[in-house]
Design an enzyme around this catalytic site. Structure first.
Site, mmCIF file in Angstrom:
data_model
loop_
_atom_site.group_PDB
_atom_site.id
_atom_site.type_symbol
_atom_site.label_atom_id
_atom_site.label_comp_id
_atom_site.label_asym_id
_atom_site.label_seq_id
_atom_site.Cartn_x
_atom_site.Cartn_y
_atom_site.Cartn_z
ATOM 1 N N SER A 176 0.862 -1.304 0.161
ATOM 2 C CA SER A 176 0.168 0.021 -0.033
ATOM 3 C C SER A 176 1.217 0.989 0.085
ATOM 4 O O SER A 176 1.324 1.618 0.164
ATOM 5 C CB SER A 176 -1.138 0.362 1.285
ATOM 6 O OG SER A 176 -0.376 0.563 2.287
ATOM 7 N N TYR A 188 2.855 -0.535 10.970
ATOM 8 C CA TYR A 188 2.137 -0.615 9.072
ATOM 9 C C TYR A 188 3.159 0.058 8.147
ATOM 10 O O TYR A 188 3.121 -0.871 7.260
ATOM 11 C CB TYR A 188 0.751 0.048 9.464
ATOM 12 C CG TYR A 188 0.271 -0.247 8.296
ATOM 13 C CD1 TYR A 188 -0.751 -0.721 7.584
ATOM 14 C CD2 TYR A 188 0.298 1.424 7.103
ATOM 15 C CE1 TYR A 188 -1.419 -1.112 6.396
ATOM 16 C CE2 TYR A 188 -0.220 0.976 5.874
ATOM 17 C CZ TYR A 188 -1.221 -0.116 6.122
ATOM 18 O OH TYR A 188 -1.578 -0.194 4.643
#
Length: 337
Positions: A176, A188
């Site tokens: 992402s 993340y």
């Protein structure tokens, strides 16, 4: 570990049905729901034999968002595809090994496509919205980056052992924009950037064997868990991101599947190896739209990028939709020098 769902015969033959991926063998990890399910549906619909993995064989009553291997396999086969569900805990190395041994045995060593999608941290991320990293639970790093990163590397090793001798194959890491700039939280972003780097570095060693590896960035995807979070939460923002507005116009779970399907059938795929690819830009290149007929817009669209942050949304309203940020400048968002 790999028992088929009730009423399903044990598939050992490679698919011969029509479609641009007829005869191809795929593994999609984490396909009980979300992006993984969408990718499995599209690969199966294109004629491939699709092995899907996940921890949930049959949905349980206490499941918040539903989804199981059984459900995904049934939907793939309802569309005319071939699907073999394999219950696999991707935190366990021995189960990863058993998965690839099973495919190698049943498909005579053939594996054409691996999609590294398994991810177990969505709930933990949304349970810790706006919590600084030093106040995270002690196991947050492992929750985010064991299945979401380490497992991808282990699966890539196993796939390479099958693809390299046959001199063909495609490995896709689902990543992402969090790999470029701060998004959601610290573990993340670290994990997503590592996924991108993994694809780039593995591609260097795989290229001489005609095996491609890429990192794929979907846009905001309206997964079942994301939809649940939006419906249940009164918050519009997660960190510096306008989550509610972003996902309201997001991709379906099958849009990334269309991207993978087109990549897998591209005779010039080696020109893309090692690169980060954005689903919306692949849609423009290959000429596909989402399952609802919508044309999706790339992160590099200046208007869309400004809409991500509540602080810059007012500027976005003044920016024409046709302006795109050049890739070289876009990359500078993650510049560390």
């Amino acid at each position: 570990m790999s028992a088929p769902y009730p009423g399903h015969f044990h598939v050992t033959k490679i698919a011969t049905a029509g479609g641009k991926l007829a005869g191809k063998v795929c593994i999609v990890t984490g396909a009980t729901r979300g992006i993984g399910k969408g990718i499995a549906l599209q690969l199966g619909e294109a004629g491939a034999t699709v092995y899907i993995t996940g921890r949930t064989l049959v949905v349980t009553k206490d499941s918040i968002v539903g989804g199981s291997l059984t459900d995904t396999a049934r939907e793939v086969e309802e569309r005319g595809g071939k699907c073999i569900p394999v219950q696999c805990d991707h935190t366990k190395d021995e189960e990863i090994q058993q998965l690839f041994d099973k495919v190698k045995r049943e498909q005579e060593g053939q594996l054409d496509i691996l999609v590294n999608n398994a991810y177990s941290a969505v709930k933990a991320i949304f349970d810790n919205v706006d919590v600084p990293f030093w106040e995270f639970p002690m196991d947050m790093w492992d929750t985010v980056n064991n299945v979401g990163l380490r497992n991808h590397y282990l699966c890539t090793i196993q796939a390479a052992k099958m693809m390299v001798p046959r001199k063909r194959g495609l490995i896709v890491n689902i990543s992402s924009i969090g790999g470029l700039t701060y998004t959601l939280n610290v573990p993340y972003g670290i994990g997503k950037e590592a996924c991108d780097r993994m694809a780039a570095d593995c591609a260097i060693e795989l290229k001489k064997h005609n095996v491609a590896m890429v990192s794929l960035w979907p846009g905001p995807v309206r997964t079942e868990r994301i939809q649940f979070f939006i419906n249940e939460s009164s918050a519009n923002n997660v960190g510096n991101v306008n989550v509610r507005g972003m996902f309201e116009v997001g991709e379906s779970i099958e849009y990334a599947g269309k991207a993978v399907s087109y990549l897998a059938s591209d005779p010039n795929i080696m020109k893309k190896t090692g690169k980060i690819l954005i689903t919306a830009e692949l849609g423009s290149e290959y000429g596909f739209v989402d399952i609802n007929g919508r044309e999706m817009v790339s992160f590099r669209n200046l208007k869309e990028l400004l809409m991500l942050s509540p602080k810059t949304q007012w500027i976005a309203r003044l920016v024409p939709r046709f302006i795109y940020i050049p890739k070289l400048i876009f990359a500078l968002l993650g510049n560390k020098f």
